[in-house]
Design an enzyme around this catalytic site. Structure first.
Site, PDB file in Angstrom:
ATOM      1  N   GLN A  70     -37.946 -17.338  -1.774  1.00  0.00           N
ATOM      2  CA  GLN A  70     -36.613 -16.767  -1.560  1.00  0.00           C
ATOM      3  C   GLN A  70     -36.534 -16.061  -0.212  1.00  0.00           C
ATOM      4  O   GLN A  70     -37.219 -15.063   0.014  1.00  0.00           O
ATOM      5  CB  GLN A  70     -36.320 -15.744  -2.663  1.00  0.00           C
ATOM      6  CG  GLN A  70     -34.994 -15.031  -2.532  1.00  0.00           C
ATOM      7  CD  GLN A  70     -34.880 -13.898  -3.547  1.00  0.00           C
ATOM      8  OE1 GLN A  70     -35.350 -12.784  -3.321  1.00  0.00           O
ATOM      9  NE2 GLN A  70     -34.259 -14.178  -4.669  1.00  0.00           N
ATOM     10  N   GLY A  71     -35.693 -16.564   0.682  1.00  0.00           N
ATOM     11  CA  GLY A  71     -35.556 -15.954   1.995  1.00  0.00           C
ATOM     12  C   GLY A  71     -34.292 -15.123   2.108  1.00  0.00           C
ATOM     13  O   GLY A  71     -33.319 -15.521   2.765  1.00  0.00           O
ATOM     14  N   SER A 117     -41.879 -13.598  -1.435  1.00  0.00           N
ATOM     15  CA  SER A 117     -42.924 -13.877  -2.432  1.00  0.00           C
ATOM     16  C   SER A 117     -43.277 -15.348  -2.422  1.00  0.00           C
ATOM     17  O   SER A 117     -42.385 -16.209  -2.381  1.00  0.00           O
ATOM     18  CB  SER A 117     -42.445 -13.498  -3.833  1.00  0.00           C
ATOM     19  OG  SER A 117     -42.163 -12.140  -3.906  1.00  0.00           O
ATOM     20  N   GLU A 170     -32.309 -13.150 -11.568  1.00  0.00           N
ATOM     21  CA  GLU A 170     -33.533 -12.415 -11.262  1.00  0.00           C
ATOM     22  C   GLU A 170     -33.515 -11.046 -11.947  1.00  0.00           C
ATOM     23  O   GLU A 170     -34.516 -10.585 -12.473  1.00  0.00           O
ATOM     24  CB  GLU A 170     -33.635 -12.242  -9.745  1.00  0.00           C
ATOM     25  CG  GLU A 170     -34.970 -11.727  -9.284  1.00  0.00           C
ATOM     26  CD  GLU A 170     -35.119 -11.861  -7.767  1.00  0.00           C
ATOM     27  OE1 GLU A 170     -35.199 -13.002  -7.300  1.00  0.00           O
ATOM     28  OE2 GLU A 170     -35.138 -10.829  -7.084  1.00  0.00           O
TER      29      GLU A 170
HETATM   30  C1  LIG Z   1     -43.197  -7.265  -4.854  1.00  0.00           C
HETATM   31  C2  LIG Z   1     -41.982  -7.579  -4.048  1.00  0.00           C
HETATM   32  C3  LIG Z   1     -41.561  -8.877  -3.924  1.00  0.00           C
HETATM   33  C4  LIG Z   1     -40.433  -9.183  -3.153  1.00  0.00           C
HETATM   34  N1  LIG Z   1     -40.064 -10.483  -3.029  1.00  0.00           N
HETATM   35  C5  LIG Z   1     -39.008 -10.800  -2.242  1.00  0.00           C
HETATM   36  C6  LIG Z   1     -38.654 -12.172  -2.027  1.00  0.00           C
HETATM   37  O1  LIG Z   1     -39.303 -13.072  -2.553  1.00  0.00           O
HETATM   38  N2  LIG Z   1     -37.622 -12.449  -1.230  1.00  0.00           N
HETATM   39  C7  LIG Z   1     -36.878 -11.483  -0.637  1.00  0.00           C
HETATM   40  O2  LIG Z   1     -35.922 -11.815   0.037  1.00  0.00           O
HETATM   41  N3  LIG Z   1     -37.186 -10.155  -0.793  1.00  0.00           N
HETATM   42  C8  LIG Z   1     -38.237  -9.813  -1.572  1.00  0.00           C
HETATM   43  N4  LIG Z   1     -38.579  -8.488  -1.762  1.00  0.00           N
HETATM   44  C9  LIG Z   1     -37.851  -7.486  -1.002  1.00  0.00           C
HETATM   45  C10 LIG Z   1     -36.912  -6.601  -1.846  1.00  0.00           C
HETATM   46  O3  LIG Z   1     -35.786  -7.300  -2.234  1.00  0.00           O
HETATM   47  C11 LIG Z   1     -36.583  -5.395  -0.968  1.00  0.00           C
HETATM   48  O4  LIG Z   1     -37.782  -4.677  -0.823  1.00  0.00           O
HETATM   49  C12 LIG Z   1     -35.523  -4.479  -1.581  1.00  0.00           C
HETATM   50  O5  LIG Z   1     -34.274  -5.087  -1.553  1.00  0.00           O
HETATM   51  C13 LIG Z   1     -35.453  -3.125  -0.855  1.00  0.00           C
HETATM   52  O6  LIG Z   1     -35.357  -3.272   0.509  1.00  0.00           O
HETATM   53  P1  LIG Z   1     -36.350  -2.483   1.499  1.00  0.00           P
HETATM   54  O7  LIG Z   1     -37.734  -2.739   1.030  1.00  0.00           O
HETATM   55  O8  LIG Z   1     -35.998  -2.886   2.858  1.00  0.00           O
HETATM   56  O9  LIG Z   1     -36.067  -0.965   1.256  1.00  0.00           O
HETATM   57  P2  LIG Z   1     -34.917  -0.105   1.941  1.00  0.00           P
HETATM   58  O10 LIG Z   1     -33.617  -0.779   1.735  1.00  0.00           O
HETATM   59  O11 LIG Z   1     -35.303   0.252   3.312  1.00  0.00           O
HETATM   60  O12 LIG Z   1     -34.950   1.184   1.033  1.00  0.00           O
HETATM   61  C14 LIG Z   1     -35.891   2.268   1.194  1.00  0.00           C
HETATM   62  C15 LIG Z   1     -35.547   3.331   0.164  1.00  0.00           C
HETATM   63  O13 LIG Z   1     -34.221   3.815   0.417  1.00  0.00           O
HETATM   64  C16 LIG Z   1     -33.409   3.660  -0.734  1.00  0.00           C
HETATM   65  N5  LIG Z   1     -32.056   3.318  -0.309  1.00  0.00           N
HETATM   66  C17 LIG Z   1     -31.674   2.440   0.627  1.00  0.00           C
HETATM   67  N6  LIG Z   1     -30.354   2.386   0.732  1.00  0.00           N
HETATM   68  C18 LIG Z   1     -29.865   3.258  -0.173  1.00  0.00           C
HETATM   69  C19 LIG Z   1     -28.560   3.675  -0.560  1.00  0.00           C
HETATM   70  N7  LIG Z   1     -27.452   3.161  -0.023  1.00  0.00           N
HETATM   71  N8  LIG Z   1     -28.460   4.584  -1.549  1.00  0.00           N
HETATM   72  C20 LIG Z   1     -29.562   5.109  -2.145  1.00  0.00           C
HETATM   73  N9  LIG Z   1     -30.803   4.759  -1.821  1.00  0.00           N
HETATM   74  C21 LIG Z   1     -30.954   3.852  -0.847  1.00  0.00           C
HETATM   75  C22 LIG Z   1     -34.064   2.536  -1.530  1.00  0.00           C
HETATM   76  O14 LIG Z   1     -33.746   2.610  -2.917  1.00  0.00           O
HETATM   77  C23 LIG Z   1     -35.532   2.796  -1.263  1.00  0.00           C
HETATM   78  O15 LIG Z   1     -35.989   3.775  -2.161  1.00  0.00           O
HETATM   79  C24 LIG Z   1     -39.705  -8.159  -2.511  1.00  0.00           C
HETATM   80  C25 LIG Z   1     -40.124  -6.833  -2.659  1.00  0.00           C
HETATM   81  C26 LIG Z   1     -41.250  -6.539  -3.421  1.00  0.00           C
HETATM   82  C27 LIG Z   1     -41.687  -5.124  -3.547  1.00  0.00           C
END
Ligand SMILES: Cc1cc2nc3c(=O)[nH]c(=O)nc-3n(C[C@H](O)[C@H](O)[C@H](O)COP(=O)(O)OP(=O)(O)OC[C@H]3O[C@@H](n4cnc5c(N)ncnc54)[C@H](O)[C@@H]3O)c2cc1C
Length: 757
Positions: free
Chosen positions: A123-124, A158, A241
């Site tokens: 998933q991209g 992933s 999902e």
């Molecule tokens: C094990 C794992 C597998 C994954 N697999 C995939 C995959 O296959 N494909 C893919 O596309 N992505 C994947 N992801 C990515 C996942 O979708 C993102 O990590 C997630 O959407 C959060 O984005 P971020 O990590 O950039 O955190 P950020 O968005 O930077 O958030 C950091 C912190 O700030 C908080 N935050 C941010 N904005 C707000 C707001 N407006 N209000 C309150 N709190 C906020 C968040 O809750 C978090 O606690 C994966 C992540 C993990 C951990």
């Protein structure tokens, strides 16, 4: 083709276990790392070959079309037996997304290749600058001839190291708002311009990676759901999902580990620890009930609502709590990399603890889901000057069931006769109820809702009675219907003495109003039968001030009996004790009173009393739901109008998340209540009652306490209604056993350690 759904649950579970044990190599199971395709592909192919790969797809596309309960068993066994997830994006997400949004050609092209393992998907979506704010993706796709040319970078992908296909969300129009300019495109990774780099996770596996896209090409025919409609497709896919992330199978597997760990540490008899385990176990089981209800609806064709977010938040956080507790109980023996130091067969607790962090992040973080609920369900504002929007936290009763009809009728009574000034006037007064309202209730026949038709009553069930009580409590009409029409009536119904029939007949028009005379917490009162006379005290006679007759349990030489004493008989003294909500409960003192009649003896009496108490506990849960609904509604309304710092306090995210948590508690209680009713109808009344009343008491008390906090000082005044609701909640939550009393009963049933073992 096997019809999996025709099997009994046990048969299906055995088939699943048999399949796993026969075909899933031991080397792949219970692994700390995520096995790569080169190792685990054999298992993927075995699943496909034996028809176990795509549990949710329709049969005609090679799926199992499992109904939710079977799907749950599938997930449970996969988890319990440490089966690895191998390239699940295809079966879990791409298949269902194409079935919902794809063209017939795309479905025909891609689904068979997922099943054969020729296409391995990742998933991209996420990018370095687009995580929670997913619509901020910067990867661009431009049409050249009949192809898209794609440039950008994806991250946290992933399975990227093994995948040969990736579905990307890419910007195809920069001139419109963020969400409107995105498209969903299927991309072959086996081409020049795609570069994958591993990222090592906290668990030391390469679960995800970075994917760089430089002038990568995809045919325009690979566009799914239409140009610039990628956000809609992505949202529907994230729904699948999130449903997965909302399923309690992770939590249940972790619970199994927890119970195993208790056994290994010899702590499975420690009452303090068992109480805490019971708490998380009940949480997970209640989420399972809510999940099953949602999955059932989804299977019947209803689209995903915001319940998915509710489940995602509570499920991922409860799963983490199970593993937190595991680490805490295991102490240093659990804080080891690899299996815990608990002897032969120790589970890998620390890996579970680390794994439990992920579901709170992927598929939208728990915080983002709270934002979604705050905005879309509670209608809370995003900005200081946003126009107020309605909340849908309490939907109007729908459907044409008898329960919905009765709830509507009770709502009308509340609208016509409900008046907080009236209720306030009744506080600390005797008899503490409105005789006119009791008369209306009697005329409607509500005293006889639970009296069987054969006895002249209406002959409805607990669900219908619960619907009335839920609406009346929500409207703060706490007239003593619950103690008389439920507790008293049901004790009588289950009695067998001669006087029973006449008393029940008198209930039909409300002339007879029996109150069961109990001690505190639903205990039998301290009353003795000696020489045909009753002597002793009953401390908690709910409805006592409105009762025409007392049903008094008493012990004597012949064992337990249930005796009838008319109110006002010689030797009877009834005084009032004020409950937390300032309504009276009777304290009944009997001094050598000869009973008018007896309605049950021995086992019949004991069963009649126990059953009536458990049935009342179930209906009280409905009342607590009504109170919780009103508390959430009134707090949300207040948060929309109360301004501080020139901003409605409901726009502050910290408060939004707090109220969303209360809303989630209310929703889970509704699910548990429904489950409790089901258990009761299947002959497991005691378990149904303790589950429903335990959950409702705990949730409503929390909602009420925090509602006061969210109101600030006005909530601490007698003037504001929120305080009245708090008092009513504390009264009903404590009546016949509070949340911790029900947890203790749960521990006593042995269910905490038994079923997971
Ligand atoms: C094990 C794992 C597998 C994954 N697999 C995939 C995959 O296959 N494909 C893919 O596309 N992505 C994947 N992801 C990515 C996942 O979708 C993102 O990590 C997630 O959407 C959060 O984005 P971020 O990590 O950039 O955190 P950020 O968005 O930077 O958030 C950091 C912190 O700030 C908080 N935050 C941010 N904005 C707000 C707001 N407006 N209000 C309150 N709190 C906020 C968040 O809750 C978090 O606690 C994966 C992540 C993990 C951990």
């Amino acid at each position: 083709m096997r019809d999996w759904n025709a099997m009994s649950d046990d048969e299906f579970r055995r088939a699943a276990i048999d399949f796993i044990e026969t075909h899933c190599p031991a080397s792949l199971r219970h692994r700390e790392d995520q096995p790569r395709w080169s190792e685990a592909g054999i298992w993927y192919h075995k699943m496909a070959e034996h028809g176990w790969l795509a549990p949710s797809w329709p049969v005609e596309h090679g799926g199992m079309a499992l109904k939710p309960s079977k799907h749950m068993i599938y997930l449970e066994e996969w988890n319990a037996r440490g089966v690895p997830t191998v390239m699940q994006q295809g079966p879990l997400n791409v298949g269902p997304a194409l079935l919902a949004n794809g063209t017939p050609e795309q479905i025909a092209e891609y689904l068979p290749k997922i099943l054969s393992g020729e296409h391995l998907w990742c998933q991209g979506f996420s990018e370095p600058g687009a995580g929670s704010d997913l619509a901020g993706v910067r990867t661009e796709a431009v049409i050249e001839g009949d192809e898209f040319v794609i440039n950008g970078q994806k991250i946290w992908t992933s399975g990227a190291l093994d995948a040969n296909q990736i579905y990307v969300l890419a910007r195809t129009d920069k001139t419109v708002s963020k969400q409107k300019g995105l498209s969903f495109i299927l991309v072959d990774m086996a081409q020049h311009g795609v570069t994958v780099k591993p990222i090592h996770t906290i668990k030391h596996d390469a679960e995800f990676g970075e994917v760089f896209l430089d002038d990568v090409r995809a045919p325009v025919a690979n566009l799914v759901g239409g140009m610039n409609r990628g956000w809609t497709v992505a949202k529907s896919l994230l729904g699948f999902e999130r449903i997965f992330a909302g399923s309690p199978h992770f939590g249940r597997s972790a619970l199994r580990q927890l119970v195993e760990m208790l056994r290994l540490t010899g702590k499975d008899n420690d009452p303090v620890i068992l109480d805490r385990v019971a708490e998380v176990k009940l949480d997970i089981e209640d989420i399972a009930a809510a999940f099953e209800a949602l999955a059932q609806e989804v299977k019947q064709g209803h689209s995903f609502g915001f319940e998915v977010s509710t489940l995602k938040v509570i499920n991922s956080e409860s799963y983490a709590r199970v593993t937190d507790l595991m680490m805490e109980i295991a102490g240093e023996r659990g804080a080891t990399f690899g299996p815990a130091a608990l002897g032969e067969g120790s589970p890998d607790l620390f890996k579970s603890f680390l794994s439990a962090r992920a579901p709170m992040i992927y598929g939208g973080t728990a915080q983002i889901h709270r934002n979604i609920l705050a905005k879309n369900v509670l209608g809370l504002p995003d900005t200081p000057d946003a126009a107020p929007r309605p909340s849908t936290a309490t939907p109007a009763p729908s459907g044409d069931s008898m329960a919905a009809e009765l709830q509507n009728a009770a709502d009308r009574i509340v609208a016509d006769m409900g008046d907080m000034a009236r209720t306030r006037g009744l506080r600390r007064s005797l008899p503490g109820h409105d005789a006119g309202l009791l008369q209306t209730i009697a005329e409607l026949g509500w005293f006889a809702i639970l009296v069987p038709e054969a006895d002249g009553g209406i002959g409805l069930g607990l669900e219908e009675m619960g619907a009335v009580i839920r609406a009346l409590e929500k409207g703060f009409m706490s007239e003593p219907l619950l103690p008389i029409a439920v507790l008293g009536a049901r004790a009588l119904v289950q009695a067998d003495g001669e006087a029973r029939d006449a008393l029940l007949a008198g209930m039909v028009d409300g002339e007879v109003r029996p109150a069961l005379a109990l001690g505190f917490d639903g205990a039998l009162p301290d009353v003795r039968m000696v020489d045909g006379r009753l002597t002793g005290t009953c401390d908690m006679v709910a409805g006592g001030m409105a009762a025409t007759h007392f049903l008094v349990p008493a012990r004597g030489d012949c064992g337990l009996g249930l005796y009838v004493i008319p109110a006002g008989a010689t030797g009877v003294t009834l005084t009032a004790r004020w409950r937390a909500d300032e309504s009276p409960v009777g304290v009944l003192a009997l001094d050598g009173v000869p009973p008018e009649s007896s309605v049950a003896h021995g086992d019949v009496a004991a069963r009649a009393i126990e059953t009536a108490i458990d049935e009342t506990r179930l209906v009280v849960s409905a009342g607590l739901i009504g109170l919780s609904e009103q508390l959430v509604d009134m707090t949300v309304d207040y948060m929309k109008v109360r301004k501080q710092f020139d901003t409605p306090i409901g726009a502050f995210q910290a408060l939004q998340h707090k109220i969303v948590d209360l809303y989630i508690q209310k929703e889970i209680t509704l699910g548990t209540y429904g489950y409790g009713l089901r258990l009761a109808s299947e002959g497991e009344l005691e378990m149904g009652a303790l589950r429903a009343k335990g959950r409702a008491s705990g949730a409503a008390s929390r909602i009420a306490r925090e509602a006061i906090q969210l109101h600030g000082a006005i909530g601490f005044t007698d003037e504001h209604d929120v305080g009245l609701y708090l008092k009513r909640v504390m009264t009903l939550a404590a009546w016949l056993g509070d949340a911790s009393a029900h947890r203790r009963r749960f521990v006593e049933t042995g269910a905490v350690v038994a079923s997971e073992g």
